[in-house]
Structure formats: structure tokens, C-alpha cells
Motif scaffolding. Structure first.
Motif, PDB file in Angstrom:
ATOM      1  N   GLU A   1       0.840  -1.212   0.000  1.00  0.00           N
ATOM      2  CA  GLU A   1       0.000   0.000   0.000  1.00  0.00           C
ATOM      3  C   GLU A   1       0.877   1.265   0.000  1.00  0.00           C
ATOM      4  OE1 GLU A   1      -3.186   0.391  -0.389  1.00  0.00           O
ATOM      5  OE2 GLU A   1      -3.308   2.526   0.103  1.00  0.00           O
ATOM      6  N   LEU A   2       1.959   1.235   0.792  1.00  0.00           N
ATOM      7  CA  LEU A   2       2.871   2.385   0.815  1.00  0.00           C
ATOM      8  C   LEU A   2       3.457   2.625  -0.583  1.00  0.00           C
ATOM      9  CD1 LEU A   2       4.584   4.587   2.203  1.00  0.00           C
ATOM     10  CD2 LEU A   2       6.254   2.793   2.775  1.00  0.00           C
ATOM     11  N   ILE A   3       3.900   1.547  -1.220  1.00  0.00           N
ATOM     12  CA  ILE A   3       4.491   1.672  -2.568  1.00  0.00           C
ATOM     13  C   ILE A   3       3.452   2.252  -3.538  1.00  0.00           C
ATOM     14  CG2 ILE A   3       5.387   0.321  -4.530  1.00  0.00           C
ATOM     15  CD1 ILE A   3       6.774  -1.490  -2.323  1.00  0.00           C
ATOM     16  N   HIS A   4       2.200   1.773  -3.455  1.00  0.00           N
ATOM     17  CA  HIS A   4       1.148   2.309  -4.337  1.00  0.00           C
ATOM     18  C   HIS A   4       0.932   3.801  -4.087  1.00  0.00           C
ATOM     19  CE1 HIS A   4      -0.653  -1.973  -4.959  1.00  0.00           C
ATOM     20  NE2 HIS A   4       0.408  -1.736  -5.708  1.00  0.00           N
ATOM     21  N   ARG A   5       0.932   4.192  -2.832  1.00  0.00           N
ATOM     22  CA  ARG A   5       0.714   5.619  -2.534  1.00  0.00           C
ATOM     23  C   ARG A   5       1.889   6.466  -3.032  1.00  0.00           C
ATOM     24  NH1 ARG A   5      -3.163   6.774   2.075  1.00  0.00           N
ATOM     25  NH2 ARG A   5      -4.429   4.887   2.176  1.00  0.00           N
ATOM     26  N   LEU A   6       3.099   5.928  -2.913  1.00  0.00           N
ATOM     27  CA  LEU A   6       4.277   6.667  -3.389  1.00  0.00           C
ATOM     28  C   LEU A   6       4.230   6.835  -4.908  1.00  0.00           C
ATOM     29  CD1 LEU A   6       6.921   4.963  -1.088  1.00  0.00           C
ATOM     30  CD2 LEU A   6       6.338   7.402  -1.063  1.00  0.00           C
TER      31      LEU A   6
ATOM     32  N   LEU B   1       2.443  13.041  -1.413  1.00  0.00           N
ATOM     33  CA  LEU B   1       3.614  12.466  -0.731  1.00  0.00           C
ATOM     34  C   LEU B   1       3.419  12.524   0.792  1.00  0.00           C
ATOM     35  CD1 LEU B   1       6.539  11.357  -0.989  1.00  0.00           C
ATOM     36  CD2 LEU B   1       7.316  13.736  -0.865  1.00  0.00           C
ATOM     37  N   ILE B   2       2.934  13.667   1.269  1.00  0.00           N
ATOM     38  CA  ILE B   2       2.700  13.803   2.714  1.00  0.00           C
ATOM     39  C   ILE B   2       1.656  12.774   3.162  1.00  0.00           C
ATOM     40  CG2 ILE B   2       1.713  15.329   4.499  1.00  0.00           C
ATOM     41  CD1 ILE B   2       3.149  17.667   3.117  1.00  0.00           C
ATOM     42  N   ALA B   3       0.644  12.570   2.328  1.00  0.00           N
ATOM     43  CA  ALA B   3      -0.393  11.582   2.681  1.00  0.00           C
ATOM     44  C   ALA B   3       0.204  10.166   2.738  1.00  0.00           C
ATOM     45  CB  ALA B   3      -1.538  11.652   1.675  1.00  0.00           C
ATOM     46  N   ALA B   4       1.142   9.867   1.833  1.00  0.00           N
ATOM     47  CA  ALA B   4       1.795   8.544   1.869  1.00  0.00           C
ATOM     48  C   ALA B   4       2.586   8.396   3.172  1.00  0.00           C
ATOM     49  CB  ALA B   4       2.720   8.379   0.661  1.00  0.00           C
ATOM     50  N   GLY B   5       3.263   9.456   3.570  1.00  0.00           N
ATOM     51  CA  GLY B   5       4.018   9.431   4.830  1.00  0.00           C
ATOM     52  C   GLY B   5       3.092   9.244   6.023  1.00  0.00           C
ATOM     53  N   GLU B   6       1.944   9.907   5.977  1.00  0.00           N
ATOM     54  CA  GLU B   6       0.984   9.768   7.084  1.00  0.00           C
ATOM     55  C   GLU B   6       0.447   8.345   7.157  1.00  0.00           C
ATOM     56  OE1 GLU B   6      -0.563  14.347   7.495  1.00  0.00           O
ATOM     57  OE2 GLU B   6      -1.673  12.971   6.211  1.00  0.00           O
ATOM     58  N   TYR B   7       0.245   7.764   5.986  1.00  0.00           N
ATOM     59  CA  TYR B   7      -0.246   6.383   5.964  1.00  0.00           C
ATOM     60  C   TYR B   7       0.725   5.458   6.722  1.00  0.00           C
ATOM     61  CZ  TYR B   7      -0.906   1.632   4.563  1.00  0.00           C
ATOM     62  OH  TYR B   7      -1.033   0.272   4.629  1.00  0.00           O
ATOM     63  N   ILE B   8       2.011   5.515   6.365  1.00  0.00           N
ATOM     64  CA  ILE B   8       2.952   4.562   6.973  1.00  0.00           C
ATOM     65  C   ILE B   8       3.198   4.911   8.446  1.00  0.00           C
ATOM     66  CG2 ILE B   8       5.109   5.652   6.154  1.00  0.00           C
ATOM     67  CD1 ILE B   8       4.380   1.841   6.383  1.00  0.00           C
TER      68      ILE B   8
END
Ligand code: HMG
Ligand code: MG
Length: 301
Positions: A32-37, A273-280
Motif C-alpha cells: 500500500e505504501l508503494i502504491h501511494r508513493l 507524498l505527505i499523505a503517503a508518509g501519514e499512511y505509513i
């Protein structure tokens, strides 16, 4: 020298970031992190490592992660490979790019890969030959270029020796890594200039851990030398299990803020990008280490 107009950001959070986590992170969360990135526009994502699970158990789900990625056209997913066993597994998992990783000191080479510098180079040469023969691109990382947790100061000639070895075996890019973040701008310039006497600057990349808060300054020094590829880790995740006390890579959000401010193109969208960081960070149950992500969120709140 004029600064580059475009920079390639190599996101290493899923590998360098998550290899150091004491609480297990599921393969599904990594995927999921990779997809968001990739949805944020990152086009190079170091996805995992085909290393020994006895050495780094956090990367034992490497094949599962690779199988679960919805590959996006134009995005590459390099993976770390220390030996032929790792390469075979990476190929079976569909890797199109691999990263071999040497070190500038004997002590670090021994602790990280259980071999001397030159034994490591010989292993990587076998890996590189077999990979290149199959059309797989090979990148070469050099650890502890700006300081070693076991030996302290590092001789630039030792970095150059490894860089030349990686170049000779066909690595398309050589990454100067500050594993423990002790480098400063002057030292960064010295090392980059020493390597650039032997390798064209377009084929040199930078990888700066932010342990001493110097990573952005070091990136700027490297940009001034003409380096245009930088590794970074969303939310500042990471460290190296064989470099005690080393904290994460420089946060991708912070690098992006620097580059956006300089008018340098990256193709990466800050909000996503910030949202991907928040996810992880949510998965890990921790606050982000990105100053920029914190500031932008605080302003919005
Ligand atoms: P070794 O113990 O000398 O290897 O480790 P070995 O050949 O004797 O094998 C030992 C066992 O591991 C055997 O299993 C092998 O089959 C297995 P057993 O027979 O005991 O059941 N094995 C493997 N399994 C899966 N994949 C493989 C593999 N290779 C052997 N590829 C080795 C030598 C290189 C394997 C080990 O030291 C290793 O895996 N090291 C990796 C350490 C690591 O991943 N460190 C973090 C990444 S580097 C980093 O973070 C720095 C970087 O970010 C840049 C920077 O910041 O500086 C890149
Ligand atoms: Mg690293």
C-alpha cells in the motif's frame, strides 16, 4: 556550476525505512505504501531487499511484496541483492533493477555483508554479470563514505576504490552513502569530487541519512557539484541494522521542499507524498520525522 534543472528522487522508505523496524510491518502495508508513493509521482521506488532473512528478517516477505505491487508504467522498483542467491530470487520475483551494496571500510563490510571489501566486489561482479546478461540494470551503493561507526574517518581513496570496482562491473549509477549521517557539506563535496574524477557526475547519486541533521545541506553541496539523483525516505523512516544509532534517511518531503524551492523538477506531488508518509506513520504508530510534513499539516489545521 549551475544547479541541475531536474532531479531523480529514489524513494528508499519501503526498503531502507522498513528494514529497521522492530515491530513487524505486513507485506500488505508495504505494498500500500508503494502504491501511494507511485500515485504521488515517485518514479523510482526501492521496494525490498533479497538479503538473508537471518540477517534482516524485516525483508523476508520480499517475494510477497514484489508479487503484490501493481506496477505502474514508467516506475522502476529496484531491490537490494547481496549475492547470487539474492539475484536468483529477485529475478524469480520479476525484478528489473537490482542494487549491490559495498562499503568503504573493512569493518562495515564485515558487519553488513560478512566479507571483506574485495570479496564483496567479487560477489557483486558475478551478480552484475548475470544481471546485465538478462537485461537487468544494476546500481551500486557504497556505505559509510562520510564516516564509519566502527572506524571513524574514511579515506576518500577507499571510496574511490569501491566506486571504480562498481563502475568496472557495469553499475549504471554509483551511490555515495552517508550511512550514519556524520557528513558535512565540505566533506560531501570532497568525496563527490574525488569520485567524479573517475565516474561521470551524471552517474553519481547521493544517499544521506539525517542523524546529525546535515542531510539537506549535504544534498545542496552535492547539487552544487552537479549530482542530480538522491535517495530519500518518506517520513524520514529508516536506518541500517548494522549501524547502531543511525537514524533514517533524509525525509523525501523535506528534499522535495528544497527542490521545489529551487525550481528543480521532480514530478512528485507534495500533498500526495505527505499523505503517503501519514499512511505509513499510522501503520507504525509514530509521528513523522519530516519537518516539512509537520509544518504543512500544522498550518492546515
Ligand atoms: P552469510 O551468513 O555469510 O551467508 O551472510 P551464507 O552464504 O553463509 O548464508 C547463510 C544463510 O543465509 C544460508 O541459509 C543461506 O542460504 C542464506 P542456511 O543454509 O543457514 O539456512 N542466504 C540467503 N537467504 C536469502 N537471500 C539471500 C541469501 N544469502 C544467503 N540473498 C549475506 C552473507 C550477504 C547473505 C548477509 O550478510 C546479508 O544478507 N547481509 C545483508 C545485510 C543487510 O541487508 N543490511 C541492510 C542493507 S544495506 C544498508 O542499509 C545500507 C544502504 O542503505 C546504504 C547506506 O545507507 O549506507 C544500502
Ligand atoms: Mg541507507
Amino acid at each position: 556550476m549551475a544547479l541541475p534543472t531536474t532531479v531523480r528522487i529514489v524513494e528508499v522508505g519501503p526498503r531502507d525505512g522498513l528494514q529497521n523496524e522492530s515491530t513487524p510491518v505486513s507485506a500488505a502495508a508495504k505494498i500500500e505504501l508503494i502504491h501511494r508513493l507511485q500515485n504521488a509521482g515517485v518514479s523510482i521506488i526501492e521496494a525490498t531487499a533479497f538479503v538473508s532473512p537471518k540477517w534482516v528478517p524485516q525483508m523476508a516477505d520480499n517475494a510477497e511484496v514484489m508479487a503484490g505491487i501493481r506496477r505502474k508504467p514508467g516506475v522502476t522498483y529496484p531491490v537490494l541483492v547481496p549475492n547470487m542467491k539474492g539475484l536468483d530470487a529477485a529475478i524469480a520475483a520479476g525484478a528489473e533493477e537490482v542494487v549491490v551494496f559495498g562499503a568503504a571500510t573493512e569493518s562495515f563490510s564485515k558487519r553488513n555483508t560478512n566479507c571483506t571489501i574485495d570479496e564483496g566486489l567479487a560477489r557483486f561482479e558475478e551478480v552484475a554479470q548475470a544481471a546485465i546478461a538478462k537485461g537487468i540494470r544494476v546500481r551500486g551503493d557504497i556505505s559509510v563514505c562520510l564516516g564509519c561507526p566502527y572506524e571513524g574517518e574514511v579515506d576518500p581513496a577507499a571510496v574511490v576504490h569501491v566506486a571504480q570496482g562498481l563502475d568496472a562491473m557495469g553499475c549504471y549509477e554509483i551511490t555515495v552513502c552517508d550511512t550514519i549521517g556524520t557528513g558535512t557539506a565540505g566533506k560531501t563535496r570532497t568525496i563527490i569530487e574525488a569520485v567524479a574524477k573517475h565516474i561521470p557526475i551524471e552517474r553519481i547519486a547521493g544517499h544521506f541519512h539525517d542523524t546529525y541533521g546535515q542531510a539537506l545541506t549535504n544534498i545542496y553541496a552535492a547539487l552544487e557539484c552537479g549530482v542530480a539523483t538522491f535517495d530519500s525516505s518518506v517520513a524520514g523512516l529508516g536506518g541500517c541494522p548494522y549501524a547502531k544509532g543511525a537514524t533514517g534517511n533524509v525525509a523525501t518531503e523535506d528534499v522535495l521542499y528544497l527542490l521545489d524551492g529551487l525550481g528543480i523538477e521532480t514530478g512528485v506531488d507534495m500533498t500526495k507524498l505527505i499523505a503517503a508518509g501519514e499512511y505509513i506513520c499510522g501503520v507504525l504508530g509514530r509521528a513523522t520525522l519530516s519537518r516539512v510534513a509537520r509544518a504543512i499539516r500544522a498550518k492546515a489545521a
